[in-house]
Design a protein around this motif. Structure first.
Motif, PDB file in Angstrom:
ATOM      1  N   LYS A 197      -7.445  -3.189 -12.881  1.00  0.00           N
ATOM      2  CA  LYS A 197      -6.052  -3.040 -12.451  1.00  0.00           C
ATOM      3  C   LYS A 197      -5.882  -1.840 -11.514  1.00  0.00           C
ATOM      4  O   LYS A 197      -5.033  -0.986 -11.699  1.00  0.00           O
ATOM      5  CB  LYS A 197      -5.130  -2.889 -13.662  1.00  0.00           C
ATOM      6  CG  LYS A 197      -5.155  -4.101 -14.583  1.00  0.00           C
ATOM      7  CD  LYS A 197      -4.218  -3.898 -15.754  1.00  0.00           C
ATOM      8  CE  LYS A 197      -4.264  -5.100 -16.690  1.00  0.00           C
ATOM      9  NZ  LYS A 197      -3.387  -4.938 -17.861  1.00  0.00           N
ATOM     10  N   LEU A 198      -6.762  -1.789 -10.507  1.00  0.00           N
ATOM     11  CA  LEU A 198      -6.677  -0.692  -9.553  1.00  0.00           C
ATOM     12  C   LEU A 198      -5.386  -0.784  -8.750  1.00  0.00           C
ATOM     13  O   LEU A 198      -4.999  -1.845  -8.292  1.00  0.00           O
ATOM     14  CB  LEU A 198      -7.870  -0.718  -8.594  1.00  0.00           C
ATOM     15  CG  LEU A 198      -9.243  -0.561  -9.265  1.00  0.00           C
ATOM     16  CD1 LEU A 198     -10.326  -0.644  -8.224  1.00  0.00           C
ATOM     17  CD2 LEU A 198      -9.324   0.751 -10.014  1.00  0.00           C
ATOM     18  N   ILE A 199      -4.728   0.359  -8.558  1.00  0.00           N
ATOM     19  CA  ILE A 199      -3.459   0.397  -7.838  1.00  0.00           C
ATOM     20  C   ILE A 199      -3.736   0.609  -6.360  1.00  0.00           C
ATOM     21  O   ILE A 199      -4.312   1.617  -5.973  1.00  0.00           O
ATOM     22  CB  ILE A 199      -2.574   1.528  -8.386  1.00  0.00           C
ATOM     23  CG1 ILE A 199      -2.400   1.361  -9.895  1.00  0.00           C
ATOM     24  CG2 ILE A 199      -1.233   1.551  -7.691  1.00  0.00           C
ATOM     25  CD1 ILE A 199      -1.780   2.560 -10.556  1.00  0.00           C
ATOM     26  N   VAL A 200      -3.311  -0.320  -5.522  1.00  0.00           N
ATOM     27  CA  VAL A 200      -3.565  -0.216  -4.100  1.00  0.00           C
ATOM     28  C   VAL A 200      -2.288   0.085  -3.324  1.00  0.00           C
ATOM     29  O   VAL A 200      -2.275   0.903  -2.409  1.00  0.00           O
ATOM     30  CB  VAL A 200      -4.199  -1.515  -3.559  1.00  0.00           C
ATOM     31  CG1 VAL A 200      -4.471  -1.394  -2.068  1.00  0.00           C
ATOM     32  CG2 VAL A 200      -5.484  -1.837  -4.312  1.00  0.00           C
ATOM     33  N   ASP A 201      -1.222  -0.563  -3.680  1.00  0.00           N
ATOM     34  CA  ASP A 201      -0.014  -0.559  -2.859  1.00  0.00           C
ATOM     35  C   ASP A 201       0.983   0.525  -3.254  1.00  0.00           C
ATOM     36  O   ASP A 201       2.156   0.255  -3.470  1.00  0.00           O
ATOM     37  CB  ASP A 201       0.656  -1.929  -2.911  1.00  0.00           C
ATOM     38  CG  ASP A 201      -0.241  -3.010  -2.340  1.00  0.00           C
ATOM     39  OD1 ASP A 201      -0.911  -2.719  -1.338  1.00  0.00           O
ATOM     40  OD2 ASP A 201      -0.274  -4.115  -2.890  1.00  0.00           O
ATOM     41  N   TRP A 202       0.518   1.766  -3.359  1.00  0.00           N
ATOM     42  CA  TRP A 202       1.449   2.870  -3.559  1.00  0.00           C
ATOM     43  C   TRP A 202       2.202   3.100  -2.254  1.00  0.00           C
ATOM     44  O   TRP A 202       1.671   2.895  -1.159  1.00  0.00           O
ATOM     45  CB  TRP A 202       0.687   4.138  -3.953  1.00  0.00           C
ATOM     46  CG  TRP A 202       0.194   4.138  -5.367  1.00  0.00           C
ATOM     47  CD1 TRP A 202      -0.105   3.047  -6.127  1.00  0.00           C
ATOM     48  CD2 TRP A 202      -0.075   5.283  -6.174  1.00  0.00           C
ATOM     49  NE1 TRP A 202      -0.550   3.430  -7.365  1.00  0.00           N
ATOM     50  CE2 TRP A 202      -0.545   4.799  -7.425  1.00  0.00           C
ATOM     51  CE3 TRP A 202       0.019   6.640  -5.975  1.00  0.00           C
ATOM     52  CZ2 TRP A 202      -0.902   5.655  -8.457  1.00  0.00           C
ATOM     53  CZ3 TRP A 202      -0.339   7.500  -7.004  1.00  0.00           C
ATOM     54  CH2 TRP A 202      -0.787   7.001  -8.240  1.00  0.00           C
ATOM     55  N   GLN A 203       3.439   3.545  -2.351  1.00  0.00           N
ATOM     56  CA  GLN A 203       4.250   3.801  -1.167  1.00  0.00           C
ATOM     57  C   GLN A 203       3.983   5.212  -0.654  1.00  0.00           C
ATOM     58  O   GLN A 203       3.796   6.148  -1.426  1.00  0.00           O
ATOM     59  CB  GLN A 203       5.722   3.592  -1.493  1.00  0.00           C
ATOM     60  CG  GLN A 203       6.021   2.164  -1.968  1.00  0.00           C
ATOM     61  CD  GLN A 203       7.504   1.913  -2.130  1.00  0.00           C
ATOM     62  OE1 GLN A 203       8.255   1.930  -1.164  1.00  0.00           O
ATOM     63  NE2 GLN A 203       7.933   1.689  -3.358  1.00  0.00           N
ATOM     64  N   HIS A 204       4.000   5.337   0.669  1.00  0.00           N
ATOM     65  CA  HIS A 204       3.459   6.535   1.300  1.00  0.00           C
ATOM     66  C   HIS A 204       4.476   7.194   2.227  1.00  0.00           C
ATOM     67  O   HIS A 204       5.292   6.521   2.849  1.00  0.00           O
ATOM     68  CB  HIS A 204       2.211   6.150   2.105  1.00  0.00           C
ATOM     69  CG  HIS A 204       1.538   7.297   2.780  1.00  0.00           C
ATOM     70  ND1 HIS A 204       0.808   8.245   2.090  1.00  0.00           N
ATOM     71  CD2 HIS A 204       1.489   7.666   4.082  1.00  0.00           C
ATOM     72  CE1 HIS A 204       0.331   9.132   2.950  1.00  0.00           C
ATOM     73  NE2 HIS A 204       0.731   8.801   4.167  1.00  0.00           N
ATOM     74  N   ALA A 205       4.402   8.517   2.314  1.00  0.00           N
ATOM     75  CA  ALA A 205       5.213   9.293   3.258  1.00  0.00           C
ATOM     76  C   ALA A 205       4.374  10.462   3.763  1.00  0.00           C
ATOM     77  O   ALA A 205       3.507  10.973   3.053  1.00  0.00           O
ATOM     78  CB  ALA A 205       6.491   9.803   2.601  1.00  0.00           C
ATOM     79  N   GLN A 206       4.637  10.866   5.006  1.00  0.00           N
ATOM     80  CA  GLN A 206       3.871  11.949   5.610  1.00  0.00           C
ATOM     81  C   GLN A 206       4.798  12.841   6.432  1.00  0.00           C
ATOM     82  O   GLN A 206       5.761  12.374   7.031  1.00  0.00           O
ATOM     83  CB  GLN A 206       2.770  11.398   6.508  1.00  0.00           C
ATOM     84  CG  GLN A 206       1.832  12.456   7.078  1.00  0.00           C
ATOM     85  CD  GLN A 206       0.779  11.877   8.000  1.00  0.00           C
ATOM     86  OE1 GLN A 206       1.016  11.684   9.191  1.00  0.00           O
ATOM     87  NE2 GLN A 206      -0.391  11.568   7.441  1.00  0.00           N
TER      88      GLN A 206
END
Length: 561
Positions: A197-206
């Motif tokens: 259950k690896l988490i891939v789709d974390w939401q990102h900000a920079q």
């Protein structure tokens, strides 16, 4: 035994055919490589400048090329594995998760190899097909190797992963902070073991920012406000920013240490509570991972000042900023244009290739101390190139050229701008350090915004002291039961804090003469620190002078009065 002419002729014919076949294979190979390259670039003369471009090119190549089993074996033979990581490389906390990751990887690999062996043993035709000329009756016998655990990684661990699997975060660090490469790792391992259950789709900000060194040695930087709509697992990193325009020259700021302190905003902005700071390290990148509740947080960038400091160097000559063409018109020199484009990248906090009014005002505040209002911004819009009400690179260059024209070519104002932004007279950025902050959240979109450009002040000082008190080792100063020395040690820096619990101010003598290969933010081996009653303050930050050599920290604190 000598060969006959017939044999020589046959051998020559075979060699000739073999060479033709080899040339044909090479031609097809290079054709496929070129085709893959042109799916990413407009011309094969363009150079690969990032890991993301390389990843895209390789993906395209695998789509164009046909890989046989022999090709696959040759590829694996040429692949070099890195030595196992140790606790000193990753830090104690992330090393716990790294061990779990290795355990998962090795277990999965063993299961895959066993499944492959079982299929080969039960299907002779498959075994013959997969091993080419090696037939079922081969006397040598071939077996697939079973991966063995690394001697540095214990397989008998009773540690358990905390709530929420943080393998994506580990992969991000092992990939050097490259998001695209981390996602490749995640996808690769998730294909082998969906149960993880690896988490891939974390939401990102920079968001970008910069440290600037003041004349008195004080360091100022951007401060940020982070908003999370709901409780979420979060990953935060900070690192010096590599500016594209400066990649071909030595960049002093890339060796500057960075950190980020995370504070929770409660009822007021003044009432900020330290949550944590970025103490996990991978090369020049520092990070933190954990769970944050919904609300507003302040992110305070920090650097020790060990490598960003005033240095007295003799500079012969001064770079030319402007020149006059054949018609007598002023123009920017090539060197000055390059410096202005570097400045533009530093000011472009959201990285969209344009300067908003808010971003441009950080430039104005730093260089002139004043802001540009909406009316003045409208005038800029009439005279300089803009897109979507934001200033373009060309518009920024033209704006500085106009300033030179206003002074009839006198570069004095231009130099004021350059010096305030950390440049010296040879157009090298030696007293500033651009950085980039990346935030990933599992359950919501993180929103980050730069809100000021100023010194860290009391908030940052309290945060640094609190972090050292919570993470460091405590020691009572000899001869005084009310004076405590706290020492925080990480792989890259050591920070000591003096706490004075007495009712009187004290002066502490600090001696670093027994330290080796060390530098501190004060620039002195021996100095004194005055600490007010019922207060605490940072004694010093210490880092390695030469990171390639061993460094030994040995400091003696003694009470003067």
């Amino acid at each position: 035994m000598a060969s006959t002419p017939g044999n020589q002729k046959a051998t020559h014919s075979e060699n000739s055919q073999g060479k033709k076949s080899q040339h044909a294979e090479e031609a097809i190979f290079y054709m496929n490589c070129r085709a893959a390259y042109l799916t990413v670039f407009k011309s094969s003369l363009e150079n690969i400048k990032s890991k993301e471009q390389l990843s895209l090119g390789l993906c395209a190549l695998f789509e164009w090329c046909f890989f046989s089993f022999e090709h696959f074996c040759s590829f694996l033979k040429g692949f070099s594995w890195k030595p196992p990581l140790s606790e000193c490389h990753l830090g104690s906390e992330i090393f716990f998760f790294y061990l779990q990751f290795c355990e998962l990887y090795l277990t999965t690999s063993e299961q895959c190899c066993k499944a492959a062996r079982d299929r080969l043993e039960t299907d002779p035709r498959m075994r013959q097909q997969h091993f080419g000329n090696q037939t079922e009756n081969s006397s040598e016998g071939i077996s697939l190797p079973v991966p063995k655990p690394s001697p540095r990684v214990s397989r008998n661990t009773d540690h358990k992963l905390p709530k929420g699997v943080y393998i994506p975060y580990i992969l991000c660090f092992l990939s050097g902070g490259d998001e695209a490469l981390a996602r490749v790792f995640v996808s690769f391992f998730s294909d082998y073991s969906r149960s993880t259950k690896l988490i891939v789709d974390w939401q990102h900000a920079q968001c970008r920012g910069c440290f600037y060194l003041e004349e008195d040695g004080e360091i100022i930087s951007h401060k940020y406000r982070l908003h999370l709509a709901q409780r979420s697992a979060v990953c935060v990193t900070i690192r010096p920013c590599s500016i594209p325009q400066a990649q071909r020259k030595s960049c002093h700021w890339l060796s500057v240490d960075t950190a980020l302190f995370i504070l929770k905003e409660n009822e007021t902005q003044e009432n900020l509570q330290l949550v944590s700071f970025t103490e996990l390290q991978n090369k020049e990148m520092f990070g933190w991972r954990g769970e944050l509740g919904a609300g507003v947080y302040w992110l305070l960038p920090f650097t020790t000042g060990c490598r960003l400091r005033k240095v007295k160097t003799q500079i012969s000559g001064e770079a030319q900023l402007v020149w006059r063409d054949e018609d007598g018109e002023l123009a920017l020199t090539k060197e000055f244009r390059a410096a202005l484009l570097e400045i533009f990248e530093t000011l472009d906090l959201d990285g969209n290739g344009l300067l908003s009014l808010e971003e441009y005002n950080f430039f104005e505040l730093r260089t002139s101390g004043e802001k540009c209002d909406q009316e003045a911004w409208a005038v800029c819009k009439e005279n300089f190139e803009m897109k979507k009400n934001e200033l373009t690179r060309q518009g920024f260059l033209d704006l500085n050229l106009m300033e030179a024209n206003d002074r009839d070519g006198d570069p004095w104002d231009l130099w004021v701008t350059l010096l305030s932004l950390g440049y010296n007279k040879t157009l090298e950025m030696t007293e500033a350090c651009p950085f980039v902050i990346d935030i990933s959240a599992e359950r919501c979109k993180p929103r980050i915004k730069a809100i000021s450009l100023e010194a860290g002040g009391s908030q940052l000082s309290r945060a640094v002291c609190s972090s050292v008190l919570s993470k460091g080792e405590a020691k009572v100063l000899d001869g005084s039961e009310n004076i405590f020395i706290y020492t925080y040690r990480s792989g890259s820096r050591i920070t000591s804090v003096i706490e004075n619990k007495s009712e009187n101010k004290v002066i502490i003598h600090v001696n670093n003469e027994q330290s080796k290969n060390c530098m501190n933010n004060r620039g002195l081996t021996v100095f004194a620190v005055e600490v007010a009653p019922k207060s605490m303050m940072v004694s010093q930050h210490v880092m390695a002078l030469n990171e390639q050599e061993e460094w030994i920290y040995s400091c003696v604190h003694s009470l003067v009065c």
